[in-house]
Design a protein around this motif. Structure first.
Motif, PDB file in Angstrom:
ATOM      1  N   SER A 277       5.825   3.096  -1.549  1.00  0.00           N
ATOM      2  CA  SER A 277       5.098   2.922  -2.796  1.00  0.00           C
ATOM      3  C   SER A 277       5.649   1.725  -3.557  1.00  0.00           C
ATOM      4  N   SER A 278       4.752   0.967  -4.145  1.00  0.00           N
ATOM      5  CA  SER A 278       5.157  -0.167  -4.966  1.00  0.00           C
ATOM      6  C   SER A 278       5.526   0.272  -6.381  1.00  0.00           C
TER       7      SER A 278
ATOM      8  N   LEU B 163       4.748  12.733  -6.212  1.00  0.00           N
ATOM      9  CA  LEU B 163       4.782  13.283  -4.859  1.00  0.00           C
ATOM     10  C   LEU B 163       4.589  14.792  -4.894  1.00  0.00           C
ATOM     11  N   PHE B 164       3.990  15.306  -3.839  1.00  0.00           N
ATOM     12  CA  PHE B 164       3.659  16.722  -3.784  1.00  0.00           C
ATOM     13  C   PHE B 164       3.873  17.240  -2.363  1.00  0.00           C
ATOM     14  N   TRP B 165       4.062  18.526  -2.288  1.00  0.00           N
ATOM     15  CA  TRP B 165       3.944  19.240  -1.016  1.00  0.00           C
ATOM     16  C   TRP B 165       2.872  20.307  -1.184  1.00  0.00           C
TER      17      TRP B 165
ATOM     18  N   GLU C  21      16.411   6.365  -0.596  1.00  0.00           N
ATOM     19  CA  GLU C  21      16.027   6.635   0.790  1.00  0.00           C
ATOM     20  C   GLU C  21      14.512   6.734   0.947  1.00  0.00           C
ATOM     21  N   THR C  22      13.782   6.567  -0.119  1.00  0.00           N
ATOM     22  CA  THR C  22      12.322   6.750  -0.171  1.00  0.00           C
ATOM     23  C   THR C  22      11.909   8.022   0.558  1.00  0.00           C
TER      24      THR C  22
ATOM     25  N   ALA D 227       0.843  -1.194   0.000  1.00  0.00           N
ATOM     26  CA  ALA D 227       0.000   0.000   0.000  1.00  0.00           C
ATOM     27  C   ALA D 227       0.882   1.249   0.000  1.00  0.00           C
ATOM     28  N   GLN D 228       0.369   2.272  -0.649  1.00  0.00           N
ATOM     29  CA  GLN D 228       1.131   3.509  -0.718  1.00  0.00           C
ATOM     30  C   GLN D 228       0.773   4.394   0.471  1.00  0.00           C
ATOM     31  N   SER D 229       1.796   5.065   1.008  1.00  0.00           N
ATOM     32  CA  SER D 229       1.566   5.941   2.150  1.00  0.00           C
ATOM     33  C   SER D 229       2.683   6.963   2.240  1.00  0.00           C
TER      34      SER D 229
END
Lengths: 115, 117
Positions: B27-28, B33-35, B71-72, B1-3
């Motif tokens: 994430s698989s 990605l956002f801020w 480093e994800t 699952a993505q988190s």
């Protein structure tokens, strides 16, 4: 350019009462989202519309929450009957794209307090 | 699952000093990605986005973030904080990149940035 408009900004109700929130997206934006933001947490998607059709309502508690976007423009989110745990900020967002690119335009939110 | 996990719920810096807000993702797939930033009583505003182009992404108001796959991580930085930067910042992953048909944004819990004079 006018942004996403939401009303009311604040609402206080007692549990078991009903409440409705209104959202007017940016002109021309086909996709509209409702998010719930509980204090101390990030926003969570409740429902996504594309024009007047529902794309995703998998996280909407359908026993008490309902939403509509009848003419594909503005939208209402209703809670009936409200529970204490529904206290949150309800955010409306819109985007011009059919697919969620991650670039959403948010309104200032409607803060609900359930007593 | 993505988190996404935002490692600090609250960061306090002095005006003129660097800002570092940390975010790790799971994430698989190759994620988008956002801020987002949320000033008090204001709507969320997109600060910057990463969508598999350059790993160093520049955003508005002097903020930037670097995507580090090994480093994800997707930490948000700014060389010099300003009083107006005081706000809550959310790291967000888009499930669309994971094969979702419509996409869904998963928000972190947020980091509140305080800036001292």
């Amino acid at each position: 350019e006018a942004g996403v408009a939401q009303s009311p900004r604040y609402k206080i109700i007692e549990k078991r009462q009903s409440v409705a929130f209104w959202c007017n997206p940016i002109s021309g934006h086909a996709t509209l989202y409702w998010y719930q933001q509980i204090l101390g947490q990030g926003p969570k998607l409740l429902i996504q519309f594309q024009n007047n059709g529902v794309v995703d309502d998998s996280q909407l508690p359908k026993d008490r929450f309902s939403a509509e976007r009848l003419k594909g423009v503005d939208s209402t989110l209703k809670i009936q009957p409200a529970k204490l745990e529904d206290s949150a900020v309800y955010l409306c967002a819109s985007s011009p794209w059919a697919v969620n690119t991650g670039e959403l335009f948010f309104g200032e939110g409607s803060r609900l307090t359930v007593l | 699952a993505q988190s996404v996990t935002q490692l600090d719920s609250h960061v306090s810096v002095s005006e003129g000093t660097p800002v570092l807000l940390r975010c790790n993702y799971s994430s698989s797939y190759s994620p988008s990605l956002f801020w987002y930033v949320q000033h008090p009583n204001k709507g969320l505003q997109l600060l910057l986005k990463y969508t598999s182009a350059a790993t160093l992404v520049k955003g508005i108001n002097g903020f930037e973030a670097e995507f580090k796959k090994s480093e994800t991580s997707f930490h948000l930085t700014k060389p010099s904080a300003h009083m107006s930067d005081a706000a809550e910042y959310f790291c967000v992953v888009n499930l669309l990149a994971g094969g979702g048909s419509q996409g869904n944004l998963i928000f972190g819990k947020g980091t509140k940035l305080s800036v001292k004079p």
